[in-house]
Design an enzyme around this catalytic site. Structure first.
Site, mmCIF file in Angstrom:
data_model
loop_
_atom_site.group_PDB
_atom_site.id
_atom_site.type_symbol
_atom_site.label_atom_id
_atom_site.label_comp_id
_atom_site.label_asym_id
_atom_site.label_seq_id
_atom_site.Cartn_x
_atom_site.Cartn_y
_atom_site.Cartn_z
ATOM 1 N N CYS A 2 122.553 6.309 6.887
ATOM 2 C CA CYS A 2 122.443 5.559 5.648
ATOM 3 C C CYS A 2 123.842 5.324 5.052
ATOM 4 C CB CYS A 2 121.591 6.238 4.583
ATOM 5 S SG CYS A 2 119.908 6.576 5.108
ATOM 6 N N ARG A 27 126.137 2.462 9.610
ATOM 7 C CA ARG A 27 125.555 3.788 9.370
ATOM 8 C C ARG A 27 124.030 3.778 9.443
ATOM 9 N NH1 ARG A 27 129.282 7.211 6.990
ATOM 10 N NH2 ARG A 27 127.582 8.540 6.338
ATOM 11 N N TRP A 83 118.945 4.338 7.492
ATOM 12 C CA TRP A 83 118.531 4.833 8.813
ATOM 13 C C TRP A 83 117.342 5.740 8.516
ATOM 14 C CZ3 TRP A 83 118.020 9.491 11.511
ATOM 15 C CH2 TRP A 83 117.899 9.376 12.896
ATOM 16 N N ASN A 109 121.063 9.292 0.644
ATOM 17 C CA ASN A 109 121.363 9.538 2.055
ATOM 18 C C ASN A 109 121.169 11.027 2.283
ATOM 19 O OD1 ASN A 109 122.450 9.667 4.651
ATOM 20 N ND2 ASN A 109 124.552 9.811 3.900
ATOM 21 N N GLY A 110 120.412 11.400 3.331
ATOM 22 C CA GLY A 110 120.197 12.819 3.622
ATOM 23 C C GLY A 110 118.718 13.126 3.691
ATOM 24 N N GLU A 492 130.038 10.407 30.033
ATOM 25 C CA GLU A 492 130.324 9.448 28.960
ATOM 26 C C GLU A 492 129.969 8.025 29.400
ATOM 27 O OE1 GLU A 492 130.815 9.351 25.954
ATOM 28 O OE2 GLU A 492 132.050 7.643 25.421
ATOM 29 N N LYS A 496 127.215 5.711 27.405
ATOM 30 C CA LYS A 496 127.504 4.366 26.891
ATOM 31 C C LYS A 496 126.439 3.380 27.357
ATOM 32 C CE LYS A 496 130.891 5.039 24.362
ATOM 33 N NZ LYS A 496 130.147 6.217 23.943
ATOM 34 N N GLU A 499 123.021 4.058 25.510
ATOM 35 C CA GLU A 499 122.926 3.691 24.099
ATOM 36 C C GLU A 499 123.097 2.196 23.860
ATOM 37 O OE1 GLU A 499 125.711 5.543 21.368
ATOM 38 O OE2 GLU A 499 127.302 5.513 22.842
ATOM 39 N N HIS A 515 122.117 19.074 45.447
ATOM 40 C CA HIS A 515 121.171 20.125 45.041
ATOM 41 C C HIS A 515 119.933 19.543 44.355
ATOM 42 C CE1 HIS A 515 124.033 23.143 46.241
ATOM 43 N NE2 HIS A 515 124.966 22.500 45.556
ATOM 44 N N LYS A 617 125.793 5.480 13.195
ATOM 45 C CA LYS A 617 127.127 5.969 13.538
ATOM 46 C C LYS A 617 127.308 7.440 13.185
ATOM 47 C CE LYS A 617 131.417 5.355 14.824
ATOM 48 N NZ LYS A 617 131.628 5.305 16.278
HETATM 49 O O1 M6R Z 1 131.025 11.655 14.540
HETATM 50 P P1 M6R Z 1 130.807 12.575 15.690
HETATM 51 O O2 M6R Z 1 131.932 12.536 16.670
HETATM 52 O O3 M6R Z 1 130.493 13.971 15.264
HETATM 53 O O4 M6R Z 1 129.510 12.006 16.426
HETATM 54 C C1 M6R Z 1 128.952 12.655 17.520
HETATM 55 C C2 M6R Z 1 127.963 11.776 18.229
HETATM 56 O O5 M6R Z 1 126.899 11.438 17.376
HETATM 57 C C3 M6R Z 1 128.602 10.478 18.750
HETATM 58 O O6 M6R Z 1 129.664 10.745 19.595
HETATM 59 C C4 M6R Z 1 127.548 9.631 19.509
HETATM 60 O O7 M6R Z 1 127.175 10.277 20.672
HETATM 61 C C5 M6R Z 1 128.112 8.235 19.787
HETATM 62 N N1 M6R Z 1 127.142 7.239 19.437
HETATM 63 C C6 M6R Z 1 128.455 8.013 21.207
HETATM 64 O O8 M6R Z 1 128.926 6.733 21.461
#
Ligand code: M6R
Length: 622
Positions: A2, A27, A83, A109-110, A492, A496, A499, A515, A617
């Site tokens: 949010c 956000r 969100w 937010n929260g 990673e 990517k 997501e 394995h 985010k």
């Molecule tokens: O702000 P942060 O680095 O703590 O966030 C951690 C994860 O939520 C963040 O890296 C998330 O996995 C990203 N969307 C990856 O691209």
């Protein structure tokens, strides 16, 4: 999650609030809404009242609503981009929420953990709650206080004392037109200080267009914004102070700058970001120095174990950190998902250093983990990109990554600069503990300083990666293989793709494939292989074997290998060249083609790269 925005001053609030929401939309984008204090026929004491507009979906839907049904002029306003946690992402659950009379409007937010008890209490008193959210109760509670004669600041202080959980709250009162009141506990909120006007935002991007002077609020504080300035108190009403700071980047950093996506822009900013992350880290005598870090060398010498905690992409940076710290300092390192950490009763002592990696500095899982570590007496060092955020404030020490604002939901430059910070920390500990000679540290620093140019070389080949990505529009699954520091890169790369392209993708340590996961290989399955540089620990030879094994079973191998690596060509259906760098630093260059691949494939699939479905985010809920 949010985004929150607030404004009070002489200018029209609607445009400022909506523009702030645009910058906060990363956000959360399930719904958006604004509340303005306007003059109106149903006005309260001063002839003013609160008008709201809110709409499910992205901000564009709200903008259309406001264009179709214009709101009255106002110079005080608040806004929210959601969100969803409690209640579906529909118009009814969109913020702002109002009390029964509509006099008070609030955005949140929260998560308010005791909202069920409070809602039951309100309903018993005859209040009618219209949404399924935990947030709406706050509007009713505030309104009860205000109708009872309290001003909005006092009302906010009293209500906050009754709430449990995490919250940033921002409210306006139709009977008090030139005041915005906000509160925060475990959730982000920053104040922008202008000339005769004040702003609020979940982060500084909300108001950077108007002022770079900011005030960071502490835990459990209430702030009142008027045209004359800001006033901070505790929940108990005691005077309190925030921390003033100046934002060291400008509006252009928060704009797309001609790119189709923030993510693509941020990928291309990486040479600069890495250079900035390295800036000023050496004294004139060539010694490594970490100015922002508040741990002294004696404390660091005592450290006998390091635990890295983080989530998502930051966790993968932590995995690379383990290789670097153990290799250069011989200090044992554990890497743990922040969300799991405190539930396993970890062994923590005064000599354990907990390193929390977070781009946003607001990730709730990481925040709770560091709080746990500190209660056990361990020191916490944050590696963070966001000045004014909660995690560095609650840590004993911090290394800022200096990537500039990262707006695309998928982390890119955030990741690379986290890696740089991890290498710097490892080398600094090596310097302090004397586990590496000065000239060795100097040589690694010089290799790090060459990385921006190497990333430029990778980016120069972007078109080739884009073509490759577009060829995979029909793929149902993609695997990623790596070894050693290439393993987190494989993870990673897969994250990517998941997501952004909503595609099944898995990263594996190449040696582990036989394995079990090798059963997944079928004719034509794309397998991206991060090939380690030649020479060390037979890593390269072992990776070649792994590639042959999957190719023999029909996989289409797409190999990322260093320039001059001739052995790889016979086993690569597609060969992407990487600059030659040492194995520990290879993630800094190897991850870049994977970022480009995911960005382009998601674009080709027609997805919103900056705002992928179901994500936000900053993940400020556990
Ligand atoms: O702000 P942060 O680095 O703590 O966030 C951690 C994860 O939520 C963040 O890296 C998330 O996995 C990203 N969307 C990856 O691209």
């Amino acid at each position: 999650m949010c985004g929150i925005v607030g404004y009070v001053g002489p200018r029209q609030a609607q445009g400022i609030v909506v523009e702030g929401l645009r910058r906060m939309e990363y956000r959360g984008y399930d719904s958006a809404g604004v509340a303005l204090v306007v003059s109106g026929p149903e006005g309260h004491d001063g002839g003013t009242t609160v008008a709201t507009a809110k709409k499910a979906g992205k901000l564009a839907n709200l903008e259309k609503l406001i264009a179709d049904e214009p709101m009255p002029a106002a110079t005080t306003g608040i806004g929210h981009t959601r969100w969803a946690t409690h209640g579906a992402p529909n118009d009814r659950n969109a913020h702002p929420h109002r009390g029964d009379t509509g006099r008070v409007a609030v955005v949140h937010n929260g998560i308010i953990e005791n909202f069920v008890e409070l809602r039951d209490e309100l309903e018993r008193q005859g209040h009618v709650l219209l949404s399924e959210t935990d947030s709406e109760i706050v509007a009713h509670l505030l309104e009860v206080e205000v109708l009872g004669g309290a001003d909005l600041t006092t009302a906010m202080q009293r209500v906050c004392c009754r709430l449990e959980g995490a919250f940033t709250l921002v409210a306006v009162d139709g009977g008090d037109p030139d005041r915005v009141v906000a509160a925060r506990r475990n959730s982000p909120l920053v104040v922008g200080i202008g000339e005769g006007e004040s702003f609020l935002g979940s982060d500084v991007a909300a108001f950077i267009e108007h002022t770079r002077e900011a005030l960071e609020l502490g835990q459990d504080q209430v702030v009142t914004l008027t045209r004359d300035g800001v006033d901070v108190t505790t929940f108990a009403g005691e005077p309190a102070q925030g921390r003033r700071f100046s934002v060291d980047w400008d509006l252009s950093a928060a704009e797309k700058d001609g790119h189709d996506w923030f993510m693509r822009k941020e990928i291309f900013e990486q040479p600069r970001a890495v250079a900035d992350a390295l800036l000023g880290r050496r004294s004139p005598a060539g010694q490594l120095q970490l100015d922002e870090m508040r741990l002294d060398d004696d404390e660091l010498r005592e450290i006998d174990k390091i635990i890295v905690i983080a989530c998502g992409t930051s966790f993968y940076a932590g995995m690379v950190a383990k290789y670097a710290i153990e290799h250069w300092t011989r200090t044992p390192v554990e890497v743990e998902l922040a969300s799991e950490f405190r539930y396993r009763d970890p062994i923590l002592t005064h000599d354990t250093l907990v390193v929390a990696i977070s781009q946003s500095g607001e990730t709730a899982d990481t925040l709770q983990a560091i709080r746990h570590a500190r209660t056990q007496g361990s020191k916490v060092l944050a590696i963070c990109n966001t000045n004014g955020s909660t995690i560095p404030r609650e840590s004993d020490a911090v290394i800022y990554t200096h990537a500039g604002p990262e707006i695309g939901v998928a982390s890119t430059k955030g990741f690379l600069t986290q890696l740089v910070a991890c290498y710097l920390l490892a080398l600094y500990i090596a310097q302090v503990k004397g586990t590496r000679y000065g000239d060795e540290i100097d040589q690694i620093m010089r290799q790090l300083e060459e990385i921006p140019a190497h990333i430029d070389t990778v980016l120069a080949g972007a078109e080739e990666i884009y073509t490759l990505a577009r060829e995979h529009v029909g793929a149902r699954s993609v695997l990623f293989l790596g070894r050693h520091a290439g393993f987190p890169v494989a993870l990673e790369g897969a994250l990517k793709l998941k997501e952004l392209a909503y595609l099944h993708a898995e990263g594996f340590a190449a040696g582990e494939l036989k394995h079990g996961p090798i059963a997944l290989i079928e004719e034509g399955l794309p397998v991206l292989c991060v090939v380690p540089p030649r020479g060390r620990d037979q890593l390269h030879e072992k990776m070649l074997s792994g590639i042959q094994e999957v190719r023999a079973r029909g996989a289409r191998t797409i190999c990322l290998a260093e320039a001059g690596d001739d052995k790889i060509a016979p086993y690569a259906d597609v060969l992407i060249r990487l600059p030659r760098v040492p194995v520990l630093l290879q993630p800094l260059v190897a991850v870049v083609p994977l970022q480009l691949f995911a960005c382009e494939l998601a674009t080709a699939l027609g997805h919103d790269v900056d705002q992928p479905r179901n994500l936000a985010k900053s993940v400020t809920v556990e």
